[in-house]
Design an enzyme around this catalytic site. Sequence first.
Site, PDB file in Angstrom:
ATOM      1  CE1 TYR A 199       1.144   3.010   8.411  1.00 20.85           C
ATOM      2  CE2 TYR A 199      -0.048   4.796   9.646  1.00 20.85           C
ATOM      3  CZ  TYR A 199      -0.173   3.985   8.502  1.00 20.85           C
ATOM      4  OH  TYR A 199      -1.093   3.849   7.373  1.00 20.85           O
ATOM      5  CG  HIS A 255      -6.396   2.225   6.041  1.00 24.43           C
ATOM      6  ND1 HIS A 255      -6.487   1.031   5.932  1.00 24.43           N
ATOM      7  CD2 HIS A 255      -7.609   2.406   6.898  1.00 24.43           C
ATOM      8  CE1 HIS A 255      -7.711   0.339   6.014  1.00 24.43           C
ATOM      9  NE2 HIS A 255      -8.225   1.257   6.799  1.00 24.43           N
ATOM     10  NE  ARG A 305      -1.786   2.166   3.484  1.00 22.19           N
ATOM     11  CZ  ARG A 305      -1.574   1.922   4.816  1.00 22.19           C
ATOM     12  NH1 ARG A 305      -2.284   0.861   5.424  1.00 22.19           N
ATOM     13  NH2 ARG A 305      -0.752   2.751   5.314  1.00 22.19           N
TER      14      ARG A 305
END
Length: 388
Positions: free
Chosen positions: A294, A285, A281
């Site tokens: 992160y 998200h 990805r």
Amino acid sequence: MSSVVVSSRREAEASPGSPHAEPARLQRPGEQLVTMLAPDGTRHPNPSLDHFVADLTPERLLALHEDMVTVRRIDTEGVALQRQGQLGLWPPLLGQEAAQVGSARALRSDDFVFTSYREHAVAYCRGIPIDTIMPMWRGTAASGWNPFEFGMAPPAIIIGAQTLHATGYAMGCAKDGVDSAAIAYFGDGATSQGDVNEAMVFAATYSAPVVFFCQNNHWAISEPVGLVARRPLADRAPGFGIPSMRVDGNDVIAVMAATRWALERARSGDGPSWIEAVTYRMGPHTTSDDPSRYVDPLEREEWAAKDPIDRLERHLEQLGVLGDAHRAAVKETADATAAAMRAACVSLPDPEALKLFDHVYTEPTAWLSRQRSQYEAYLAMFEGGEEA
């Protein structure tokens, strides 16, 4: 242990070159993924899977390239529309184009698709008009299309629920005696949900013709897949009696071959299959997420070098078929699609407030009617009534 287990005597007795033989290049601990198209564009032969993609002529590869470029442009426009306040939310698919396009283009029109909320490319490949995708993400409707018109259910927001829907539909196909199949798309994070595991139990028990297609993009929002899976996700399926394959999800050819392998098993009465398409990805998200908090930038750079579109373009260049005319035509198609998407989005009218109660049940109930009347009375307190 191999990620594929033999699920029938006929498969066990099949010769290596037969259509029903299990693929030889399967994921084992420490081995590479099933890859047929290297990051540098080199096409690697795979005797067990090549026959599934023997029809991929240069012309068809160019069509796959157009699909992938167009859906990336759709995704870019979706992010821009959300940032400009035109959409309430958008879940980007950047980096996952090959996994979605390669699998979707392997399906027949009578197969049925059940997805999560990120499969915009699958919707595009199923022929869903771009204007019907917009209402849900703009917040003007709970859904945008008739599932039976396109053979694709609306996106499932509840994580993993669509695997149960797909299994139930597949069981119905088996009972009807048709060779249609169902496919369920979900991410690595969904494999921790009970629904996914329950779906595998039912699918294995009833030999349901369903394909479990897991896009392992390495992140369940901010949780890395290694935190919840100490072995490849494909290793879980054999424990349920379901053959599985772990493929390079950035390789559109390998993804198509794997999906056709699984669909052939389903159509032949051999039951469910599991595909783990290992991809990444590249974006957040959803547009409400900040991956910079992160994600290690070096990890992102590593995966950028494996970009699925760049990989296919290098292969097409090696074939001598990726010319300026094709690039220009693809760009024109992608830009026109994005323009139509924007126009459809900004022209959507705001729904009337009381339409909230439409289509909740097939027939209105006294309980729902009472809520509607109470809400109508509440709106009447403001100037303009329902229009307020």
